[in-house]
Write a protein that holds these residues in place. Structure first.
Motif, PDB file in Angstrom:
ATOM      1  N   ARG A 176       0.838  -1.211   0.000  1.00 59.47           N
ATOM      2  CA  ARG A 176       0.000   0.000   0.000  1.00 59.47           C
ATOM      3  C   ARG A 176       0.869   1.256   0.000  1.00 59.47           C
ATOM      4  NH1 ARG A 176      -3.263   3.381  -1.637  1.00 59.47           N
ATOM      5  NH2 ARG A 176      -4.441   4.600  -0.145  1.00 59.47           N
ATOM      6  N   ILE A 177       1.964   1.232   0.747  1.00 60.41           N
ATOM      7  CA  ILE A 177       2.877   2.377   0.769  1.00 60.41           C
ATOM      8  C   ILE A 177       3.452   2.619  -0.625  1.00 60.41           C
ATOM      9  CG2 ILE A 177       5.108   3.206   1.636  1.00 60.41           C
ATOM     10  CD1 ILE A 177       4.408   1.653   4.274  1.00 60.41           C
ATOM     11  N   ARG A 178       3.925   1.567  -1.261  1.00 61.46           N
ATOM     12  CA  ARG A 178       4.501   1.721  -2.609  1.00 61.46           C
ATOM     13  C   ARG A 178       3.457   2.245  -3.600  1.00 61.46           C
ATOM     14  NH1 ARG A 178       7.367  -2.823  -0.734  1.00 61.46           N
ATOM     15  NH2 ARG A 178       9.595  -2.361  -0.639  1.00 61.46           N
ATOM     16  N   GLU A 179       2.235   1.742  -3.484  1.00 58.47           N
ATOM     17  CA  GLU A 179       1.143   2.182  -4.352  1.00 58.47           C
ATOM     18  C   GLU A 179       0.846   3.674  -4.131  1.00 58.47           C
ATOM     19  OE1 GLU A 179      -3.324   1.332  -3.586  1.00 58.47           O
ATOM     20  OE2 GLU A 179      -2.562  -0.332  -4.794  1.00 58.47           O
ATOM     21  N   LEU A 180       0.814   4.078  -2.874  1.00 57.79           N
ATOM     22  CA  LEU A 180       0.493   5.459  -2.535  1.00 57.79           C
ATOM     23  C   LEU A 180       1.546   6.441  -3.065  1.00 57.79           C
ATOM     24  CD1 LEU A 180      -1.710   6.999  -1.009  1.00 57.79           C
ATOM     25  CD2 LEU A 180      -0.368   6.702   1.073  1.00 57.79           C
ATOM     26  N   PHE A 181       2.814   6.019  -3.054  1.00 53.89           N
ATOM     27  CA  PHE A 181       3.899   6.904  -3.486  1.00 53.89           C
ATOM     28  C   PHE A 181       4.383   6.618  -4.900  1.00 53.89           C
ATOM     29  CE2 PHE A 181       4.390   7.173   1.209  1.00 53.89           C
ATOM     30  CZ  PHE A 181       4.137   8.524   1.310  1.00 53.89           C
ATOM     31  N   ASP A 182       3.642   5.839  -5.651  1.00 59.71           N
ATOM     32  CA  ASP A 182       4.044   5.461  -7.002  1.00 59.71           C
ATOM     33  C   ASP A 182       4.329   6.664  -7.897  1.00 59.71           C
ATOM     34  OD1 ASP A 182       4.481   3.345  -8.960  1.00 59.71           O
ATOM     35  OD2 ASP A 182       2.686   4.156  -9.956  1.00 59.71           O
ATOM     36  N   GLY A 183       3.584   7.733  -7.752  1.00 61.88           N
ATOM     37  CA  GLY A 183       3.776   8.924  -8.583  1.00 61.88           C
ATOM     38  C   GLY A 183       5.099   9.628  -8.325  1.00 61.88           C
ATOM     39  N   LEU A 184       5.694   9.422  -7.160  1.00 60.56           N
ATOM     40  CA  LEU A 184       6.998  10.003  -6.850  1.00 60.56           C
ATOM     41  C   LEU A 184       8.113   9.198  -7.498  1.00 60.56           C
ATOM     42  CD1 LEU A 184       8.625  12.127  -5.213  1.00 60.56           C
ATOM     43  CD2 LEU A 184       8.611  10.495  -3.315  1.00 60.56           C
ATOM     44  N   GLY A 185       7.898   7.913  -7.609  1.00 57.29           N
ATOM     45  CA  GLY A 185       8.923   7.009  -8.130  1.00 57.29           C
ATOM     46  C   GLY A 185       9.150   5.897  -7.130  1.00 57.29           C
ATOM     47  N   PRO A 186      10.156   5.063  -7.379  1.00 51.39           N
ATOM     48  CA  PRO A 186      10.381   3.934  -6.480  1.00 51.39           C
ATOM     49  C   PRO A 186      10.750   4.386  -5.069  1.00 51.39           C
ATOM     50  CG  PRO A 186      12.059   4.020  -8.211  1.00 51.39           C
ATOM     51  CD  PRO A 186      11.092   5.123  -8.478  1.00 51.39           C
ATOM     52  N   LEU A 245       7.488   8.739   7.251  1.00 51.98           N
ATOM     53  CA  LEU A 245       7.498   7.723   8.294  1.00 51.98           C
ATOM     54  C   LEU A 245       6.087   7.192   8.497  1.00 51.98           C
ATOM     55  CD1 LEU A 245       9.308   9.710  11.153  1.00 51.98           C
ATOM     56  CD2 LEU A 245      10.387   8.018   9.665  1.00 51.98           C
ATOM     57  N   ILE A 246       6.004   5.958   8.904  1.00 50.87           N
ATOM     58  CA  ILE A 246       4.764   5.440   9.459  1.00 50.87           C
ATOM     59  C   ILE A 246       5.074   5.277  10.944  1.00 50.87           C
ATOM     60  CG2 ILE A 246       3.109   3.555   9.532  1.00 50.87           C
ATOM     61  CD1 ILE A 246       3.011   4.876   6.837  1.00 50.87           C
ATOM     62  N   LEU A 247       4.352   5.986  11.771  1.00 53.38           N
ATOM     63  CA  LEU A 247       4.620   5.966  13.205  1.00 53.38           C
ATOM     64  C   LEU A 247       3.305   5.939  13.967  1.00 53.38           C
ATOM     65  CD1 LEU A 247       6.912   6.105  15.298  1.00 53.38           C
ATOM     66  CD2 LEU A 247       6.702   8.581  15.224  1.00 53.38           C
ATOM     67  N   ARG A 248       3.128   4.940  14.787  1.00 50.82           N
ATOM     68  CA  ARG A 248       1.900   4.771  15.568  1.00 50.82           C
ATOM     69  C   ARG A 248       0.640   4.872  14.694  1.00 50.82           C
ATOM     70  NH1 ARG A 248       5.450   7.326  19.048  1.00 50.82           N
ATOM     71  NH2 ARG A 248       4.771   9.449  18.851  1.00 50.82           N
ATOM     72  N   GLY A 249       0.728   4.305  13.501  1.00 46.60           N
ATOM     73  CA  GLY A 249      -0.420   4.277  12.602  1.00 46.60           C
ATOM     74  C   GLY A 249      -0.612   5.520  11.755  1.00 46.60           C
ATOM     75  N   ASP A 250       0.225   6.539  11.968  1.00 41.61           N
ATOM     76  CA  ASP A 250       0.117   7.777  11.183  1.00 41.61           C
ATOM     77  C   ASP A 250       1.177   7.823  10.100  1.00 41.61           C
ATOM     78  OD1 ASP A 250      -2.007   9.021  12.552  1.00 41.61           O
ATOM     79  OD2 ASP A 250      -0.651   9.804  14.080  1.00 41.61           O
ATOM     80  N   LEU A 251       0.800   8.313   8.928  1.00 42.48           N
ATOM     81  CA  LEU A 251       1.755   8.592   7.872  1.00 42.48           C
ATOM     82  C   LEU A 251       2.241  10.018   8.080  1.00 42.48           C
ATOM     83  CD1 LEU A 251       3.250   8.034   5.248  1.00 42.48           C
ATOM     84  CD2 LEU A 251       1.186   8.715   4.011  1.00 42.48           C
ATOM     85  N   MET A 252       3.534  10.161   8.307  1.00 45.15           N
ATOM     86  CA  MET A 252       4.144  11.461   8.579  1.00 45.15           C
ATOM     87  C   MET A 252       5.049  11.837   7.405  1.00 45.15           C
ATOM     88  SD  MET A 252       3.027  11.786  11.746  1.00 45.15           S
ATOM     89  CE  MET A 252       3.999  13.003  12.570  1.00 45.15           C
ATOM     90  N   LEU A 253       4.939  13.073   6.945  1.00 49.84           N
ATOM     91  CA  LEU A 253       5.747  13.569   5.836  1.00 49.84           C
ATOM     92  C   LEU A 253       6.751  14.606   6.335  1.00 49.84           C
ATOM     93  CD1 LEU A 253       2.885  14.061   3.230  1.00 49.84           C
ATOM     94  CD2 LEU A 253       4.507  12.151   3.363  1.00 49.84           C
ATOM     95  N   LYS A 254       7.939  14.570   5.770  1.00 52.88           N
ATOM     96  CA  LYS A 254       8.991  15.513   6.157  1.00 52.88           C
ATOM     97  C   LYS A 254       8.550  16.929   5.798  1.00 52.88           C
ATOM     98  CE  LYS A 254      13.481  16.072   7.191  1.00 52.88           C
ATOM     99  NZ  LYS A 254      14.348  15.259   8.021  1.00 52.88           N
ATOM    100  N   GLY A 255       8.879  17.865   6.669  1.00 55.14           N
ATOM    101  CA  GLY A 255       8.535  19.265   6.441  1.00 55.14           C
ATOM    102  C   GLY A 255       9.641  20.171   6.939  1.00 55.14           C
ATOM    103  N   ASP A 256       9.538  21.413   6.567  1.00 49.68           N
ATOM    104  CA  ASP A 256      10.461  22.442   7.032  1.00 49.68           C
ATOM    105  C   ASP A 256       9.715  23.773   7.001  1.00 49.68           C
ATOM    106  OD1 ASP A 256      10.420  23.137   4.294  1.00 49.68           O
ATOM    107  OD2 ASP A 256      12.499  22.576   3.940  1.00 49.68           O
ATOM    108  N   VAL A 270       1.750  15.005  -4.976  1.00 46.21           N
ATOM    109  CA  VAL A 270       2.083  16.421  -4.735  1.00 46.21           C
ATOM    110  C   VAL A 270       2.727  16.574  -3.359  1.00 46.21           C
ATOM    111  CG1 VAL A 270       1.113  18.739  -4.435  1.00 46.21           C
ATOM    112  CG2 VAL A 270       0.290  17.259  -6.292  1.00 46.21           C
ATOM    113  N   TRP A 271       2.115  15.961  -2.344  1.00 51.75           N
ATOM    114  CA  TRP A 271       2.650  16.065  -0.980  1.00 51.75           C
ATOM    115  C   TRP A 271       3.968  15.323  -0.835  1.00 51.75           C
ATOM    116  CZ3 TRP A 271       1.104  19.763   1.971  1.00 51.75           C
ATOM    117  CH2 TRP A 271      -0.183  20.281   1.815  1.00 51.75           C
ATOM    118  N   ALA A 272       4.099  14.181  -1.494  1.00 54.45           N
ATOM    119  CA  ALA A 272       5.347  13.412  -1.427  1.00 54.45           C
ATOM    120  C   ALA A 272       6.498  14.213  -2.025  1.00 54.45           C
ATOM    121  CB  ALA A 272       5.180  12.080  -2.154  1.00 54.45           C
ATOM    122  N   ARG A 273       6.242  14.915  -3.111  1.00 49.60           N
ATOM    123  CA  ARG A 273       7.297  15.758  -3.704  1.00 49.60           C
ATOM    124  C   ARG A 273       7.709  16.869  -2.748  1.00 49.60           C
ATOM    125  NH1 ARG A 273       4.504  15.396  -9.297  1.00 49.60           N
ATOM    126  NH2 ARG A 273       5.632  13.624 -10.164  1.00 49.60           N
TER     127      ARG A 273
END
Length: 107
Positions: free
Chosen positions: A5-15, A36-47, A93-96
């Protein structure tokens, strides 16, 4: 969330590669950790460059209270927008944004 499911969700970003870490999973693209997947949440890097966008989309900043000094510590990750969890195009979009933040951060 399983690895397929993770790979499917991020397929548009690439491998992506997935590694177990902490009690969750680290998600990498081109050798750079951006989610990250942490405690059931998908977390995306930010700044600072994308923080306001995560907030506007309903993302929560990952913070915790340090047990030694009792102060709140902010980590450079945000929960993924709920609407993106069921929409691979939106997640791309968010993965990028997360990948670009990770590259800017040099980690």
């Amino acid at each position: 969330m399983d690895d397929e499911r993770i790979r499917e969700l991020f397929d548009g970003l690439g491998p992506v590669s997935i590694r177990r870490m902490f009690s969750g999973k680290g998600i990498y693209h081109n050798g750079v950790i951006f989610a990250l997947i942490l405690r059931g949440d998908l977390m995306l890097k930010g700044d600072d460059e994308v923080a306001a966008e995560y907030e506007a989309a309903g993302g929560r900043h990952w913070t915790y209270v340090n047990k030694r000094h009792g102060k709140e510590v902010a980590m450079p990750y945000w929960t993924a927008p709920e609407s993106a969890l069921d929409d691979p195009d939106e997640m791309t979009v968010w993965a990028r944004k997360a990948y670009e933040a990770a590259v800017r951060g040099g980690k």
